[in-house]
Design an enzyme around this catalytic site. Sequence first.
Site, short mmCIF file in Angstrom:
data_model
loop_
_atom_site.label_atom_id
_atom_site.label_comp_id
_atom_site.label_asym_id
_atom_site.label_seq_id
_atom_site.Cartn_x
_atom_site.Cartn_y
_atom_site.Cartn_z
N GLY A 1 2.25 2.32 10.55
CA GLY A 1 3.22 3.40 10.40
C GLY A 1 3.97 4.15 11.94
CG ASN B 1 -1.44 1.42 1.36
OD1 ASN B 1 -1.78 2.01 0.51
ND2 ASN B 1 -2.36 1.23 2.73
CD GLU C 1 -3.72 -2.54 7.32
OE1 GLU C 1 -2.58 -2.71 6.83
OE2 GLU C 1 -4.31 -1.50 6.96
CG HIS D 1 -6.00 1.86 5.09
ND1 HIS D 1 -5.56 2.68 5.88
CD2 HIS D 1 -4.87 1.03 4.86
CE1 HIS D 1 -4.34 2.66 6.43
NE2 HIS D 1 -3.84 1.44 5.74
CE LYS E 1 -0.24 3.26 4.75
NZ LYS E 1 -0.25 3.65 6.16
CD GLU F 1 -3.38 5.71 6.86
OE1 GLU F 1 -3.13 5.51 5.45
OE2 GLU F 1 -2.34 5.35 7.39
CB SER G 1 4.82 -1.52 11.93
OG SER G 1 4.55 -0.13 12.04
P1 PGA Z 1 2.64 0.35 7.85
O1 PGA Z 1 1.22 0.56 7.00
O2 PGA Z 1 3.29 -0.95 7.14
O3 PGA Z 1 3.34 1.70 7.04
O4 PGA Z 1 2.32 0.39 9.19
C1 PGA Z 1 0.33 -0.50 6.93
C2 PGA Z 1 -0.94 0.09 6.17
O5 PGA Z 1 -1.43 0.94 6.59
O6 PGA Z 1 -1.52 -0.70 5.11
#
Ligand code: PGA
Length: 251
Positions: free
Chosen positions: A173, A9, A167, A95, A11, A97, A213
Amino acid sequence: MRTPVIAGNWKMNLLRDDAVALARDVASALDGSTGVEVVVCPVFTVLSSVAEAFAGGSVEVGGQNCYGVESGAFTGEISPQMLRDAGCAWTIIGHSERRQIFNESDALLNKKLHFALASGLKVMFCIGETLEERESGAMNDVLRRQVIEGLKGLDDTDFTRVVLAYEPVWAIGTGVTATPEQAEEAHAFTRELVAEAFGGTVAADLRIQYGGSVKPDNAAELLAKENVDGALVGGAALQADSFAAIVKAAR
Ligand code: PGA
C-alpha cells in the site's frame, strides 16, 4: 511447471453493489483467461453475492481471514466452514495487517492454517519482513521463523493446497514495490527454507506469490522471475482493468 495464482485482496473496501459490479467487470475482463488461477477475496458481508457473480466461471472466491474453530463462543470471528458455506474455496491467513494490527502470532496462524486445510479450504499464507527488520539485517531470520513456525506440522498433501505469499510490509500500500531482484532473492530464500524443512519436492511444487504495490506496469517483470509464481494484489485489484492486466501479465 507451477501455474501462477493471481489473487485480489479487496481488504476492508466496497459495499455490496460496488463489490458485485466489480466482480462482474472482472469476470468479463478475464473472459477466456487460461493458464493462470484467479482468486478474489472480498469482505465477509459480500462473499455470497460476489461468489454468485463469479458462478460458472473460473474465478474462485476467498476469505481474508478465518479462525481455527468451527463454531462457538468466539464473538467477531468466522470459521472456514462459514467461508465455504458462503462460496469460498480459499482463505488468506497471516496477512501482515493481521499480524501487525491484530497481533496474530505464528502459533495462532499455524493453528488457523491447519484448521482451514482440514476444513477443505485452500490457503494463501502470508509472510514478509518490515522495513526495520530488513534494514537491521534480520530479514532472513524473520522469514525463517515465519516459515518454520507458520507451516509447522504440514504434510506433503497439505502443501498441495497451500500457496505462500511473500509480502514485504514496506511495500504494501506504499507504492514502493520490491525490485524484481529483491523479490526473487526473497522467494528463492523462502523456497530453500521450505526445502530444508519439508523436502525438495514440496519446495519445487510450492507456489510463492509476491505482494506489495503490484501494478499493471510492474507485474510482468516481477512475474518473469523464476521463483515468483503469482501475485497477491491489494490496491490494483479494486479496478477491473488493472487487475485484468496483472492477470494477463501472468499468462
Ligand atoms: P497492495 O496490497 O497491492 O495495495 O500493496 C497488497 C496486499 O496487502 O496484499
